[in-house]
Design an enzyme around this catalytic site. Sequence first.
Site, PDB file in Angstrom:
ATOM      1  N   ASP A 120       0.859  -1.184   0.000  1.00 49.59           N
ATOM      2  CA  ASP A 120       0.000   0.000   0.000  1.00 49.59           C
ATOM      3  C   ASP A 120       0.894   1.233   0.000  1.00 49.59           C
ATOM      4  OD1 ASP A 120      -2.310   1.547   0.077  1.00 49.59           O
ATOM      5  OD2 ASP A 120      -2.420   1.535   2.264  1.00 49.59           O
ATOM      6  N   GLU A 146       5.042   4.751   3.713  1.00 54.76           N
ATOM      7  CA  GLU A 146       4.490   6.050   4.110  1.00 54.76           C
ATOM      8  C   GLU A 146       5.625   7.057   4.255  1.00 54.76           C
ATOM      9  OE1 GLU A 146       2.635   9.236   4.949  1.00 54.76           O
ATOM     10  OE2 GLU A 146       1.431   7.464   4.468  1.00 54.76           O
ATOM     11  N   ASN A 173       9.869   7.113   0.658  1.00 57.83           N
ATOM     12  CA  ASN A 173       9.316   7.815  -0.500  1.00 57.83           C
ATOM     13  C   ASN A 173       9.169   6.748  -1.579  1.00 57.83           C
ATOM     14  OD1 ASN A 173       8.802   9.320  -2.790  1.00 57.83           O
ATOM     15  ND2 ASN A 173      10.388  10.853  -2.397  1.00 57.83           N
ATOM     16  N   ASP A 198      -2.010  12.260  -2.039  1.00 62.85           N
ATOM     17  CA  ASP A 198      -2.004  13.718  -1.948  1.00 62.85           C
ATOM     18  C   ASP A 198      -2.282  14.305  -3.331  1.00 62.85           C
ATOM     19  OD1 ASP A 198      -1.367  16.452  -1.631  1.00 62.85           O
ATOM     20  OD2 ASP A 198       0.080  16.000  -0.057  1.00 62.85           O
ATOM     21  N   LYS A 202      -2.083  22.484  -7.080  1.00 60.37           N
ATOM     22  CA  LYS A 202      -1.488  23.510  -7.937  1.00 60.37           C
ATOM     23  C   LYS A 202      -0.750  22.872  -9.105  1.00 60.37           C
ATOM     24  CE  LYS A 202      -0.919  26.837  -4.176  1.00 60.37           C
ATOM     25  NZ  LYS A 202       0.033  27.647  -3.371  1.00 60.37           N
ATOM     26  N   ASP A 234     -10.797  10.608  -4.145  1.00 56.86           N
ATOM     27  CA  ASP A 234     -12.038  11.365  -4.044  1.00 56.86           C
ATOM     28  C   ASP A 234     -11.951  12.653  -4.855  1.00 56.86           C
ATOM     29  OD1 ASP A 234     -10.112  11.862  -1.826  1.00 56.86           O
ATOM     30  OD2 ASP A 234     -11.420  13.568  -1.446  1.00 56.86           O
TER      31      ASP A 234
END
Length: 303
Positions: A120, A146, A173, A198, A202, A234
Amino acid sequence: MASFVCLHICAVPRAAKQALSSLVLLHKLPSSLQPNYCITKAFTFSSASVSIDANKELRSNELVALEYADLNLTDKISQELGHVRIRQHVNPLSSSFSVPASIPDWSEVFRDPTLPLMVDIGCGSGRFLMWLAKQNSDSQNYLGLEIRAKLVKRAGFWVKELALSNIHFIFANASISFKHLVSTYPGPLMLVSILCPDPHFKKRHHKRRVVQKPLVDSILTSLMPGGKVFIQSDVLEVAVDMRKQFDLEPGALQHVDTVDPSVLCDDEGWLMNNPMGIRTEREIHAQFEGAKIYRRLYQKRIH
């Protein structure tokens, strides 16, 4: 007369709890029950029962607690770790995240390092992966990557608390470390998930998004034949961006509805249902706010 319902969650089967959570989330309990209802969770968080009252504003963190009640995770964190304050956004292109993660001794972190592996990417708190690991303790291993170190440390604390031997979390990363970590794993890579990453809204920050061609190539190279890639967001723009990256690989990947016609998709090709059996925390929060979840599930071709 207004109806009143009180449910003790520990006595409700898992499927019913998740269905109930969705009903509460969507305010779709029968109208006769809507004026007054509460959900009393008999599991304990900081030695206090949590209740939800329809006459008060629902909180999405209470729905998360309901969905993950089976884990019964404590809020008491070790003195060494302290309070975990989550930084929502980090820059993965920063030099501080450019060092590859150390490769663990797989035989030390997993009881059986030859089992099929799920990775994940951007696992957040790790609850989602822990729930899956608990359901499949003897058949699969789970690796969470993570980029926020404190979340990894807390997840490790919870894994010890749950005494799970088929799950491990690494501060990494994924853009830098995914390939060199997974390439050393003794067993097959069966599933990679990238769930609500994330969005980096921008335009000048789009290069920070985790799904870029080098990572996609690494996933395809590492994935076993028949292995799967599950993506969701989402944010439609982010979901479309991820989808484009994986749709560019038709020779290697096919969407599951072309393999299994029983898999339901909407007119735009998004999965209609979550195939994992439980929602991620971000998924719960987003649906609480009324957002739609956009999902795709790919399978690597078997040549």
